[in-house]
Design an enzyme around this catalytic site. Structure first.
Site, mmCIF file in Angstrom:
data_model
loop_
_atom_site.group_PDB
_atom_site.id
_atom_site.type_symbol
_atom_site.label_atom_id
_atom_site.label_comp_id
_atom_site.label_asym_id
_atom_site.label_seq_id
_atom_site.Cartn_x
_atom_site.Cartn_y
_atom_site.Cartn_z
ATOM 1 N N ASN A 2 0.848 -1.197 0.000
ATOM 2 C CA ASN A 2 0.000 0.000 0.000
ATOM 3 C C ASN A 2 0.886 1.250 0.000
ATOM 4 O O ASN A 2 1.980 1.268 0.563
ATOM 5 C CB ASN A 2 -0.977 0.017 1.186
ATOM 6 C CG ASN A 2 -0.337 -0.100 2.548
ATOM 7 O OD1 ASN A 2 0.701 -0.729 2.708
ATOM 8 N ND2 ASN A 2 -0.946 0.506 3.544
ATOM 9 N N GLU A 46 0.387 5.262 0.783
ATOM 10 C CA GLU A 46 -0.508 6.324 1.268
ATOM 11 C C GLU A 46 -0.009 7.685 0.820
ATOM 12 O O GLU A 46 1.132 7.845 0.343
ATOM 13 C CB GLU A 46 -0.592 6.257 2.805
ATOM 14 C CG GLU A 46 -1.201 4.942 3.258
ATOM 15 C CD GLU A 46 -1.449 4.853 4.751
ATOM 16 O OE1 GLU A 46 -0.957 5.725 5.505
ATOM 17 O OE2 GLU A 46 -2.147 3.905 5.156
ATOM 18 N N CYS A 77 -4.352 0.652 -2.241
ATOM 19 C CA CYS A 77 -4.163 -0.586 -1.477
ATOM 20 C C CYS A 77 -3.124 -1.472 -2.164
ATOM 21 O O CYS A 77 -2.936 -1.416 -3.392
ATOM 22 C CB CYS A 77 -5.469 -1.370 -1.416
ATOM 23 S SG CYS A 77 -6.778 -0.596 -0.467
ATOM 24 N N GLU A 105 -3.312 -4.633 -2.767
ATOM 25 C CA GLU A 105 -3.898 -5.580 -3.728
ATOM 26 C C GLU A 105 -4.042 -4.942 -5.104
ATOM 27 O O GLU A 105 -3.693 -5.532 -6.131
ATOM 28 C CB GLU A 105 -5.293 -6.034 -3.262
ATOM 29 C CG GLU A 105 -5.300 -6.804 -1.965
ATOM 30 C CD GLU A 105 -5.521 -5.902 -0.760
ATOM 31 O OE1 GLU A 105 -4.912 -4.807 -0.697
ATOM 32 O OE2 GLU A 105 -6.290 -6.301 0.133
ATOM 33 N N CYS A 156 -10.556 -4.738 0.729
ATOM 34 C CA CYS A 156 -11.674 -3.781 0.767
ATOM 35 C C CYS A 156 -12.576 -3.992 -0.449
ATOM 36 O O CYS A 156 -12.229 -4.700 -1.398
ATOM 37 C CB CYS A 156 -11.142 -2.354 0.834
ATOM 38 S SG CYS A 156 -10.527 -1.735 -0.742
#
Ligand code: THU
Length: 125
Positions: A42, A44, A53, A55, A86
């Site tokens: 991830n 940010e 994310c 994934e 998510c």
């Protein structure tokens, strides 16, 4: 790769996570239908909504390398009580034919989910 190796690759990718805001360090490793693997973490941003994310970052790397079918996604996280992909990542997984999702549970082993358990009624066009 077997499930344990995919999880180990995800854990290795997790070490590169850029998560100064949430403290959640996440790594993902995807395996394509033809057996190649792509890992990511991830990332940010101070403008929170720009975060991606692990994934989706890993899936997009696989797609950018020419793959459209991704069979498995392995996830390893630190700093999250109950890591699960998510909703946004599930929708992206659906686009690229993900069939299984593996989640690292540390000493409790690996949880393995059939994709349809996690997103039984996906949005389709
Ligand atoms: N995150 C992931 O990378 N994958 C998930 O499955 C859930 C959440 C990241 C996004 C953000 O950097 C942090 O975890 C907290 O939401």
């Amino acid at each position: 790769m077997d499930d344990a190796e995919l999880i180990r690759e995800a854990a290795r990718a997790r070490e590169k996570a850029h998560a100064p805001y949430s403290g959640a360090m996440v790594g993902a490793c995807v395996e394509t239908g033809s057996g190649e693997t792509y890992s990511a973490c991830n990332v940010e941003n101070a403008s929170y909504g720009l975060t991606i994310c692990a994934e989706r970052a890993a899936i997009f790397a696989a797609v950018a390398a020419g793959h459209k079918r991704i069979g498995k996604v392995a996830i390893s996280a630190q700093g999250l009580e109950n890591p699960m992909p998510c909703g946004a990542c599930l929708q992206v997984m659906r686009e690229f034919a993900v069939e299984r999702v593996l989640v690292d549970r540390g000493d409790d082993g690996i949880d393995s989910y059939d994709f349809t358990e996690l997103l039984p009624r996906p949005f389709k066009l």
